[in-house]
Design a protein around this motif. Structure first.
Motif, PDB file in Angstrom:
ATOM      1  N   PHE A 265      -3.053   4.080   7.567  1.00  0.00           N
ATOM      2  CA  PHE A 265      -3.473   2.819   6.966  1.00  0.00           C
ATOM      3  C   PHE A 265      -3.490   1.702   8.009  1.00  0.00           C
ATOM      4  O   PHE A 265      -2.741   1.736   8.986  1.00  0.00           O
TER       5      PHE A 265
ATOM      6  N   ASP B 201      -0.596   3.666  -2.445  1.00  0.00           N
ATOM      7  CA  ASP B 201      -1.783   4.342  -1.902  1.00  0.00           C
ATOM      8  C   ASP B 201      -1.372   5.432  -0.918  1.00  0.00           C
ATOM      9  O   ASP B 201      -1.948   6.517  -0.906  1.00  0.00           O
ATOM     10  N   ALA B 202      -0.357   5.109  -0.093  1.00  0.00           N
ATOM     11  CA  ALA B 202       0.098   6.094   0.887  1.00  0.00           C
ATOM     12  C   ALA B 202       0.625   7.336   0.163  1.00  0.00           C
ATOM     13  O   ALA B 202       0.331   8.466   0.573  1.00  0.00           O
ATOM     14  N   LEU B 203       1.355   7.142  -0.923  1.00  0.00           N
ATOM     15  CA  LEU B 203       1.844   8.298  -1.695  1.00  0.00           C
ATOM     16  C   LEU B 203       0.674   9.131  -2.185  1.00  0.00           C
ATOM     17  O   LEU B 203       0.677  10.357  -2.071  1.00  0.00           O
ATOM     18  N   GLN B 204      -0.350   8.455  -2.718  1.00  0.00           N
ATOM     19  CA  GLN B 204      -1.518   9.186  -3.217  1.00  0.00           C
ATOM     20  C   GLN B 204      -2.163   9.996  -2.101  1.00  0.00           C
ATOM     21  O   GLN B 204      -2.548  11.140  -2.305  1.00  0.00           O
TER      22      GLN B 204
ATOM     23  N   LEU C 137      -9.298   6.451  -3.077  1.00  0.00           N
ATOM     24  CA  LEU C 137      -8.332   5.430  -3.486  1.00  0.00           C
ATOM     25  C   LEU C 137      -9.023   4.309  -4.254  1.00  0.00           C
ATOM     26  O   LEU C 137      -8.425   3.636  -5.068  1.00  0.00           O
TER      27      LEU C 137
ATOM     28  N   TYR D 125      -5.824  15.426  -6.135  1.00  0.00           N
ATOM     29  CA  TYR D 125      -4.558  15.606  -5.418  1.00  0.00           C
ATOM     30  C   TYR D 125      -4.556  16.897  -4.612  1.00  0.00           C
ATOM     31  O   TYR D 125      -4.009  16.953  -3.512  1.00  0.00           O
TER      32      TYR D 125
ATOM     33  N   ARG E 274      -6.412  16.215  -1.534  1.00  0.00           N
ATOM     34  CA  ARG E 274      -5.692  15.340  -0.607  1.00  0.00           C
ATOM     35  C   ARG E 274      -4.643  16.084   0.208  1.00  0.00           C
ATOM     36  O   ARG E 274      -4.167  15.567   1.221  1.00  0.00           O
TER      37      ARG E 274
ATOM     38  N   GLU F 174       0.810  -1.231   0.000  1.00  0.00           N
ATOM     39  CA  GLU F 174       0.000   0.000   0.000  1.00  0.00           C
ATOM     40  C   GLU F 174       0.837   1.272   0.000  1.00  0.00           C
ATOM     41  O   GLU F 174       0.342   2.339   0.315  1.00  0.00           O
ATOM     42  N   GLN F 175       2.138   1.159  -0.359  1.00  0.00           N
ATOM     43  CA  GLN F 175       2.954   2.377  -0.377  1.00  0.00           C
ATOM     44  C   GLN F 175       2.501   3.312  -1.494  1.00  0.00           C
ATOM     45  O   GLN F 175       2.596   4.537  -1.364  1.00  0.00           O
TER      46      GLN F 175
END
Ligand SMILES: Nc1ncnc2c1ncn2[C@@H]1O[C@H](COP(=O)(O)OP(=O)(O)OP(=O)(O)O)[C@@H](O)[C@H]1O
Ligand SMILES: [Mg+2]
Lengths: 260, 266
Positions: free
Chosen positions: B85, A133-136, B50, B75, B78, A130-131
């Motif tokens: 997470f 996704d984390a960036l997004q 997402l 973006y 965001r 999920e890296q």
């Protein structure tokens, strides 16, 4: 019987459509990512980092492959040319083979094995963990930050690596041809200089740029779209290596026939 | 802040989130609870853009629809969000300090000394000061979670999604993190959406509770309303009873039938 035929045709059609769809998706991803080269924020630092990681990391293996290719060409070329009593052509034979064909193709293969597979695996693992996704979520577009620098880096690094491959290959060919097999040094160099034209060099570098683009787009796409499991990443890596090698050969044929 | 209309998400045939209407209120803590696989993570991923919605709309501040927004606008939006997470999702190639400072380095031109101060403050809040140089692979699950917490909060976002912020944490760390969410909601006027299994903590910090079951909202209201609900399913969940109207097994075929099938195949 008819049913069987329909089934076979149906399967063929479906897999063709799927392949086309994937090719389209890979091109869209690759080119839309490359378009981000000219959009802020400027990713120069990451491109340089990737050129370093992918290019410098492959230096040794490229030099070794180049040397042995030149050496084996000298031996094989001498063996064949000696039958016609034209050993003096050895220099141009080696140079043309390496510059036009073997340099770009073998160099690209080495780059695929060394750098392409690691690109796919790295991006695939970022997907699994999920890296991406984390960036997004941190408002960083992975296309601009992860995909684009890697494609650009392969396009920059591959021609440079293949230039090195050519130089080392020619030098190794000279050593074997002149020092070991006793071809006249002057004839070796003179033949090489007169027979290799600018066109041959142009074909060489155009091929390397096209191959760089192919490797960059295919390997990043397989990583980005990898099924988010351990197995999925492993499969994506294998497929990326196989498909980029095959496409390099196909495009090599197309480009060679185009320029002949 | 967020208004959700008829939102659903399918994975093939499987309906992970059934068509749902929701409100996430500004500067409030919304707690989403529900059993494993009830669609909590999927719902958070939908709300943060997402995951692509199968149907429905997500209105942000009443004017922009997240489900059909240009990537550029998403973006931009965001920049105002943060997310913790479920499995931390730290960037593997960067150490703790670089992970936490990542959003600042990406989006601001602050002095490194100022960034260092901000990172130190955030790490202190989650009890991870002194671990700046460790790589994510050298952290325990709970430590990684707390670093992810610091990273999500480093830009002081208006809206933060927490996917099980306390799972994997020891009781003290869990209490600290829960208190932090509560304090930030009050002091910095943060809007938070918290997914949790911890019923007591969830009810304690919630301004609004949403209870999910098999992708459906089965109850919603204030913590008090939920605690006093007469719905047997709600009572079973918040009291954590093994038996009740919510079956533990989620299979559609009866147990005995599956066993018989195994028998006849063998
Ligand atoms: N990418 C996907 N493909 C197929 N099915 C999925 C996918 N993601 C989630 N699901 C399914 O959707 C359902 C909800 O999953 P989700 O991760 O939202 O559950 P959850 O409520 O967060 O559970 P937990 O409390 O265990 O984290 C599950 O049944 C899961 O099997
Ligand atoms: Mg979950």
């Amino acid at each position: 019987m008819v049913n069987l035929l329909i089934e076979v045709l149906g399967k063929l059609g479906r897999s063709t459509l799927l392949t086309l769809q994937r090719m389209g998706d890979a091109n869209i991803l690759g080119f839309s990512a490359m378009a981000m080269l000219v959009q802020p924020p400027w990713q120069g630092r990451h491109i340089v980092q990737q050129v370093y990681a992918l290019g410098v990391g492959s230096l040794v293996i490229i030099a070794i492959t180049g040397a042995f290719t030149g050496m084996v060409l000298a031996l094989q070329g001498y063996y064949m040319l000696a039958k016609f009593g034209s050993e003096s052509l050895l220099g141009s034979a080696i140079a043309l083979s390496i510059i036009r064909e073997l340099g770009p193709v073998l160099g690209a293969f080495m780059m695929i094995g060394r750098a392409g597979s690691s690109i796919t695996a790295e991006i695939g693992i970022m997907r699994v963990t999920e890296q991406l996704d984390a960036l997004q979520m941190m408002a960083v577009n992975p296309k601009a930050r992860i995909i684009m620098p890697r494609i650009i880096a392969t396009v920059i690094a591959l021609p440079l690596l293949i230039a090195l491959f050519d130089v080392v290959g020619l030098a190794a060919g000279y050593v074997i041809g002149v020092d070991l097999l006793g071809v006249n040094s002057g004839a070796f160099i003179a033949e090489m200089v007169t027979k290799v034209r600018m066109e041959d060099l142009n074909i060489g570098w155009i091929k390397t740029i096209v191959f760089g683009l192919l490797i960059g787009i295919i390997c990043t796409w397989y990583g980005y779209r990898a099924e988010p499991t351990t197995e999925g990443v492993a499969r994506a890596t294998t497929q990326a290596v196989v498909l980029s090698s095959v496409s390099v050969l196909i495009f090599d044929y197309i480009l060679t026939s185009f320029f002949l | 802040m967020i208004k959700v209309q008829n939102l659903s998400r399918r994975f093939g045939e499987f309906l992970a989130v059934a068509p749902t209407d929701l409100h996430i209120h500004k500067q409030k803590t919304t707690v989403i609870m529900g059993g494993s696989g009830s669609g909590k993570t999927t719902l958070l991923r939908l709300l943060s853009g997402l995951e692509q919605a199968s149907t429905g709309h997500i209105w942000f501040d009443n004017d922009s629809d997240l489900t059909c927004m240009a990537a550029r606008h998403l973006y931009a939006l965001r920049l105002r969000m943060g997310m913790v997470f479920q499995y931390s999702a730290l960037l593997n190639s960067l150490n703790v300090y670089e992970n936490v400072s990542f959003p600042l380095h990406e989006h601001t031109n602050l002095d490194e000394s100022l960034i260092r101060t901000m990172v130190t403050m955030k790490l202190e809040q989650v009890g991870m000061r002194g671990f700046e140089h460790l790589m994510p692979s050298e952290l325990s699950g709970g430590m990684a979670k707390r670093v992810a917490f610091a990273r999500a909060l480093i830009t002081d976002p208006e809206l933060v999604f927490f996917d099980e912020p306390t799972s994997g944490l020891d009781p003290i760390a869990a209490a600290v993190v829960t208190r932090l969410i509560q304090q930030l909601t009050v002091k910095t006027k943060m809007t938070s959406v918290v997914v949790t299994h911890d019923v007591a903590a969830g009810l304690a910090i919630a301004d609004w509770v949403i209870l999910l079951w098999q992708g459906r909202v089965i109850a919603e209201g204030t913590a008090e309303h939920i605690a006093n609900s007469s719905d047997a399913r709600v009572q079973q969940f918040i009291q954590g009873k093994p038996d009740g109207p919510i079956p533990f097994s989620r299979s559609d075929t009866p147990y005995l039938e599956t066993l018989m099938q195994v028998d006849s195949h063998g």
